[in-house]
Structure formats: structure tokens, C-alpha cells
Design an enzyme around this catalytic site. Structure first.
Site, PDB file in Angstrom:
ATOM      1  N   LYS A 114       0.844  -1.191   0.000  1.00  0.00           N
ATOM      2  CA  LYS A 114       0.000   0.000   0.000  1.00  0.00           C
ATOM      3  C   LYS A 114       0.876   1.236   0.000  1.00  0.00           C
ATOM      4  O   LYS A 114       2.061   1.210   0.344  1.00  0.00           O
ATOM      5  CB  LYS A 114      -0.932   0.004   1.221  1.00  0.00           C
ATOM      6  N   PRO A 135       9.570  -4.655  -0.088  1.00  0.00           N
ATOM      7  CA  PRO A 135      10.637  -4.262   0.840  1.00  0.00           C
ATOM      8  C   PRO A 135      10.118  -4.192   2.280  1.00  0.00           C
ATOM      9  O   PRO A 135       8.977  -3.802   2.535  1.00  0.00           O
ATOM     10  CB  PRO A 135      11.052  -2.876   0.345  1.00  0.00           C
ATOM     11  N   GLY A 141       4.126  -4.150   3.935  1.00  0.00           N
ATOM     12  CA  GLY A 141       4.312  -5.532   3.524  1.00  0.00           C
ATOM     13  C   GLY A 141       3.915  -6.540   4.587  1.00  0.00           C
ATOM     14  O   GLY A 141       3.197  -7.508   4.307  1.00  0.00           O
ATOM     15  N   ASP A 147      -2.575  -1.190  10.462  1.00  0.00           N
ATOM     16  CA  ASP A 147      -2.629  -1.222   8.998  1.00  0.00           C
ATOM     17  C   ASP A 147      -3.353  -2.445   8.464  1.00  0.00           C
ATOM     18  O   ASP A 147      -3.844  -2.442   7.332  1.00  0.00           O
ATOM     19  CB  ASP A 147      -1.218  -1.192   8.409  1.00  0.00           C
ATOM     20  N   GLY A 176       7.482   1.356   4.817  1.00  0.00           N
ATOM     21  CA  GLY A 176       6.296   2.196   4.739  1.00  0.00           C
ATOM     22  C   GLY A 176       5.305   1.728   3.689  1.00  0.00           C
ATOM     23  O   GLY A 176       4.356   2.441   3.367  1.00  0.00           O
ATOM     24  N   LEU A 177       5.504   0.520   3.163  1.00  0.00           N
ATOM     25  CA  LEU A 177       4.632  -0.025   2.130  1.00  0.00           C
ATOM     26  C   LEU A 177       3.683  -1.101   2.667  1.00  0.00           C
ATOM     27  O   LEU A 177       2.927  -1.705   1.902  1.00  0.00           O
ATOM     28  CB  LEU A 177       5.465  -0.605   0.982  1.00  0.00           C
TER      29      LEU A 177
END
Length: 297
Positions: free
Chosen positions: A11, A98, A105, A140, A102-103
Site C-alpha cells: 500500500k 521491501p 508488507g 494497517d 512504509g509499504l
């Protein structure tokens, strides 16, 4: 022995406003979350007990980052709400996103685990029950278990779906990790709260990319940039390359930039080394239930 395979989409946070620290230790936030094409692959199959395996080029990055424990916590949370004594499954994560970037995962893997277990064992839990399981794992996870573009507030557990036409982004991961607790701790040192999310939400929903680009925002960016100047340099590089806007995603350090269309995105990516083009949201990819373990999606 049946198997369920799901894509666990990364995201980006187009907007993240921190309102303050809560009594429970979490932070009150407002955020717009968009899933992107980049994904891990989570495969769940029936087993004698709970086994978690990580494969893929980024498997080594997961060590010490909490990703495996998030998947285990997700399995336990599903078992509690499904009223199952213990999760009896082998969970394999093909790691491509990664870590600590901040994605989202790890949260994406956890969300995919909850949904895959629900599918595999036919528990057919109501959406609000799946959200209870997600909230027990991490903030999240709620947005990612719902799937699709969402606006979330509270500590992230209150989720509302957004209508978001396809948008084109350029993503630049950076070669270091930022722990989410550290990013919020740096915000705590000099707390401040950004703008109201209304403009960004309206721009996303009507597909006004120019307005959305100008409204991108992340309250955590300042604290991370002060300690890692690469973040500020990446934002500046995207702006210089003609992006409609650029911002750190979530707790960072990945920086994302909004483009007008695929051609514009490709031009920006060519001007900023180490970046790649993606779309949000990604094309729908339904889960697969098959008779034998599946290959990688």
C-alpha cells in the site's frame, strides 16, 4: 489437502495525519490508503500444526523485522474469532515487498493470512469479525483486510471504502529501514498535526490528479527526513522531474510520486534512478482454491 493462494498487495499512504498519542500507546490518525500492484504471495494449506515459511528474494530482510510474527499473530487472531482451538496450517510467504519501508508488507501478509484461512477452512466470517481479527494484529491490517482504497481513522481500525479511479504512481524505495515505532516516536518529540484530509479525499474520488498531487501529506515525514536526508532529496527529485506531488509513504522511508498518466509516470521514473511505476488500485485478483499446492502467482 487443499490450498489457498492470495496476493498480499503493498500500500501507499497518500495522506497521513497524526492527531496525537492515545492512552493505549497508539496514535490517533487519519489516513488514505491505496493498494498498489507490488505484492507478496501468501499460500495457506492444511497441516498438522502452524508452520510459517518465508521464501523469495527479500526473505532475508524479514529477519528481525517482525514480519513472520505478524503472520503468526494473524493466524492466531483468525483462530480466536473463528472459535478454532489452534490454526492448523502451513503458511508460505513469497516475499517481494521491501521490509520496514512504509509499504505495509508485513500488514499485507497478515491480512492475506486472515482471508486465506477463512477461505481455506470455510469459516465465512462476517466482515466485521474479520476486522476484529485484523485489529488484534495491527492498525494497517484493518485497511488491507478490507482491500481496495480506504480512509481509516482512530488508530487505523475504523475503515471506510473510497471510490478511487486508477491513478499512476512512481515509487522509490530507499536502501535502509525505518521502524514504525521510531517514526511515531520522532513525531512525539515535536508533535504537530497537518491539514484536514477533505481535499485529498475529494480529489482521489473524482480523479483530479492535479489537486490530489498538491494535497499529498504525511505528518511523519518531517521526523524521518531530519534523520534521513535521502527522503527529502527523493521528494525534491520527484518534484524536479515534474511529478504532480511527492510524499513519504506511511512511516517511510519509501517516497511516492503521483503522475498524470502512464507516459508521465514513465518519464518521471526515468529521471529518478531506483524508482518504478505502479498503479493504484491494482486490478482485482480473486483468491484461488485448488486441489494441490499452487505455483507462485
Amino acid at each position: 489437502m487443499s490450498t489457498v493462494t492470495r496476493r498480499a498487495h503493498a500500500k501507499l499512504n497518500a495522506f497521513l495525519r497524526v492527531l496525537g498519542r492515545r492512552d493505549d500507546g497508539f496514535h490517533e490518525i487519519q489516513t488514505a490508503v491505496l493498494p498498489i500492484e507490488l505484492h507478496d504471495v501468501v499460500t495457506v494449506e492444511e497441516h498438522d500444526g502452524l508452520v510459517i515459511e518465508v521464501t523469495g528474494d527479500r526473505a532475508d530482510e524479514l529477519e528481525g523485522a517482525g514480519g513472520e510474527s505478524l503472520v503468526g499473530r494473524a493466524a492466531d487472531a483468525w483462530a480466536r474469532v473463528a472459535r478454532v482451538a489452534a490454526p492448523r496450517a502451513r503458511i508460505t510467504v513469497d516475499k517481494r515487498i521491501p521490509v520496514a519501508a512504509g509499504l505495509g508488507g508485513g500488514s499485507a501478509d497478515a491480512a492475506a493470512t486472515i482471508l486465506a484461512l477463512d477461505e481455506l477452512f470455510g469459516t465465512r466470517l462476517a466482515p466485521e469479525i474479520l476486522l476484529q481479527a485484523a485489529a488484534a494484529v495491527g492498525s494497517d491490517v484493518c485497511a488491507l483486510v478490507v482491500g481496495g482504497p480506504v480512509f481509516a481513522d482512530g488508530r487505523g481500525e475504523h475503515v471506510v471504502a473510497l471510490h478511487a479511479p486508477t491513478s499512476h504512481w512512481v515509487v522509490k524505495p530507499l536502501p535502509f529501514a525505518v521502524r514504525t515505532p521510531d517514526a511515531y516516536g520522532w513525531w512525539d518529540e515535536i508533535p504537530s498535526s497537518g491539514p484536514d484530509p477533505g481535499s485529498l479525499i475529494a480529489a482521489i474520488e473524482i480523479g483530479d490528479h492535479d489537486l490530489a498531487g498538491s494535497a499529498l501529506f504525511d505528518d511523519l515525514q518531517r521526523g524521518v527526513s531530519e534523520r534521513h536526508s535521502q527522503v527529502a532529496r527523493a521528494v525534491a527529485a520527484f518534484v524536479a522531474a515534474g511529478a504532480l506531488g511527492a510524499v513519504m509513504s506511511g512511516s517511510g522511508p519509501t517516497v511516492v510520486a503521483l503522475a498524470r498518466d502512464p507516459v508521465h509516470a514513465a518519464a518521471i521514473a526515468s529521471a529518478v534512478p531506483g524508482s518504478f511505476v505502479t498503479t493504484a488500485p491494482p486490478p482485482a485478483s480473486p483468491p484461488r482454491t485448488i486441489a494441490e499446492p499452487s505455483g507462485v502467482v
